[in-house]
Design a protein around this motif. Structure first.
Motif, PDB file in Angstrom:
ATOM      1  N   UNK A   5       0.865  -1.189   0.000  1.00 36.90           N
ATOM      2  CA  UNK A   5       0.000   0.000   0.000  1.00 36.90           C
ATOM      3  C   UNK A   5       0.895   1.230   0.000  1.00 36.90           C
ATOM      4  N   UNK A   6       0.673   2.109  -0.973  1.00 37.07           N
ATOM      5  CA  UNK A   6       1.447   3.342  -1.074  1.00 37.07           C
ATOM      6  C   UNK A   6       0.571   4.508  -0.644  1.00 37.07           C
ATOM      7  N   UNK A   7       1.065   5.296   0.321  1.00 32.98           N
ATOM      8  CA  UNK A   7       0.332   6.478   0.738  1.00 32.98           C
ATOM      9  C   UNK A   7      -0.154   6.412   2.171  1.00 32.98           C
ATOM     10  N   UNK A   8      -1.082   7.301   2.482  1.00 30.50           N
ATOM     11  CA  UNK A   8      -1.594   7.473   3.842  1.00 30.50           C
ATOM     12  C   UNK A   8      -2.232   6.201   4.382  1.00 30.50           C
ATOM     13  N   UNK A   9      -2.196   6.076   5.714  1.00 30.16           N
ATOM     14  CA  UNK A   9      -2.849   4.949   6.371  1.00 30.16           C
ATOM     15  C   UNK A   9      -4.375   5.081   6.351  1.00 30.16           C
ATOM     16  N   UNK A  10      -4.881   6.273   5.996  1.00 33.53           N
ATOM     17  CA  UNK A  10      -6.318   6.516   6.067  1.00 33.53           C
ATOM     18  C   UNK A  10      -7.104   5.563   5.179  1.00 33.53           C
ATOM     19  N   UNK A  11      -6.551   5.206   4.009  1.00 32.27           N
ATOM     20  CA  UNK A  11      -7.281   4.327   3.099  1.00 32.27           C
ATOM     21  C   UNK A  11      -6.568   2.988   2.899  1.00 32.27           C
ATOM     22  N   UNK A  12      -5.789   2.589   3.916  1.00 37.48           N
ATOM     23  CA  UNK A  12      -5.087   1.298   3.823  1.00 37.48           C
ATOM     24  C   UNK A  12      -6.071   0.131   3.830  1.00 37.48           C
ATOM     25  N   UNK A  13      -7.297   0.394   4.273  1.00 39.96           N
ATOM     26  CA  UNK A  13      -8.331  -0.647   4.261  1.00 39.96           C
ATOM     27  C   UNK A  13      -8.573  -1.225   2.887  1.00 39.96           C
ATOM     28  N   UNK A  14      -8.337  -0.416   1.824  1.00 41.54           N
ATOM     29  CA  UNK A  14      -8.498  -0.929   0.466  1.00 41.54           C
ATOM     30  C   UNK A  14      -7.521  -2.076   0.198  1.00 41.54           C
ATOM     31  N   UNK A  15      -6.310  -1.977   0.766  1.00 45.64           N
ATOM     32  CA  UNK A  15      -5.339  -3.047   0.595  1.00 45.64           C
ATOM     33  C   UNK A  15      -5.779  -4.325   1.283  1.00 45.64           C
ATOM     34  N   UNK A  16      -6.291  -4.175   2.507  1.00 46.15           N
ATOM     35  CA  UNK A  16      -6.815  -5.350   3.216  1.00 46.15           C
ATOM     36  C   UNK A  16      -7.989  -5.959   2.456  1.00 46.15           C
ATOM     37  N   UNK A  17      -8.848  -5.091   1.909  1.00 45.86           N
ATOM     38  CA  UNK A  17     -10.012  -5.568   1.165  1.00 45.86           C
ATOM     39  C   UNK A  17      -9.574  -6.354  -0.075  1.00 45.86           C
ATOM     40  N   UNK A  18      -8.547  -5.855  -0.764  1.00 45.18           N
ATOM     41  CA  UNK A  18      -8.056  -6.552  -1.958  1.00 45.18           C
ATOM     42  C   UNK A  18      -7.522  -7.934  -1.609  1.00 45.18           C
TER      43      UNK A  18
END
Length: 275
Positions: A215-228
């Protein structure tokens, strides 16, 4: 002496707030009438009440204000103020980043409501057995950085050589940002005879098959990585074989913008046996 009603007008605090401060032992009345429960304050307490108001304006919490009121050490008070200045400066920088990101979204005419879901490359591999220094914690997730700094300090004090970036295993079934059960781990070169403590330990992480992504970038939207990773795991006949974890390859310690952070997300997995 002043009644609570009169005192509240003088110090611009509601009677309800004054009762709360009494309960928190922050500002106690000098006298409470045993027959009717009326509370009375002295003129000298007005200065304390006004100081509390000012410290709240400076964004100090009630426990912090209580600590300040109980100390007579001027040096300690100044250090406390410096600490709060640094905290507020970091918060201001964070707000500047948020404002810049929002302005960028407007300029690029992005869909602000739905956002833009990223694509993630999923890789499979075997994590080798590794020695780690480990600390189990139950903390607000916002405090994690200071515990990472702490475990680095513990390793240095005990002459433990670190081998990689810190990782956090998430041990709760449901995520609670205010009280998260996590395990903080950092790979090390294991040295026989190294002491452990009640706060941390040295142990082996076994070899394990994992699915991973970056995941590149802020932790705010790291949930997208977990979802993937979750979607890939489910659609390819795998299931979780342990808690997921994040490895912080590049983060706040690099003193870089949040958009440059790099986090590896790992899911320990196993193939679902066919019926």
């Amino acid at each position: 002496m002043y009644t609570i009603s009169r005192f509240s007008k003088l110090c611009k605090m509601s009677p309800r707030m004054l009762r709360h401060y009494d309960k928190e032992e922050l500002l106690k009345p000098v006298h409470v009438d045993e027959t009717n429960g009326y509370r009375y304050y002295e003129k000298s307490q007005l200065e304390t009440a006004l100081l509390i108001n000012k410290l709240k304006e400076y964004r100090f919490s009630l426990p912090e204000i209580k600590t300040i009121l109980q100390t007579s050490d001027k040096k300690f008070y100044i250090e406390f103020i410096h600490s709060k200045i640094n905290e507020l400066s970091n918060e201001m920088n964070r707000y500047r980043q948020i404002i810049a990101e929002m302005q960028g979204m407007i300029e690029k005419k992005e869909d602000i409501i739905r956002g833009k879901r990223r694509s993630y490359d999923i890789l499979l591999g075997m994590r080798n057995e590794v020695s780690i220094i480990s600390q189990s914690l139950q903390i607000p997730i916002a405090d994690m950085d200071k515990y990472i700094d702490s475990i680095y300090a513990k390793a240095e004090e005990n002459h433990i050589q670190l081998l990689g970036a810190p990782s956090v295993l998430f041990l709760d079934e449901e995520f609670n940002p205010d009280n998260s059960h996590i395990e903080l781990v950092i790979p090390i070169i294991h040295e026989n005879g190294c002491d452990t403590s009640s706060e941390w330990q040295i142990k082996q992480l076994p070899e394990q098959f994992v699915a991973t992504t970056l995941h590149f970038g802020s932790y705010d939207d790291i949930g997208y990585g977990h979802m993937a990773l979750e979607e890939w795991t489910d659609s390819n006949g795998y299931c979780l074989d342990g808690p997921s974890y994040e490895t912080y390859l590049k983060g706040p310690e690099c003193d870089c913008p949040a958009r440059e952070y790099v986090t590896q997300i790992c899911f320990p997995i196993m193939k679902i046996a066919r019926q």
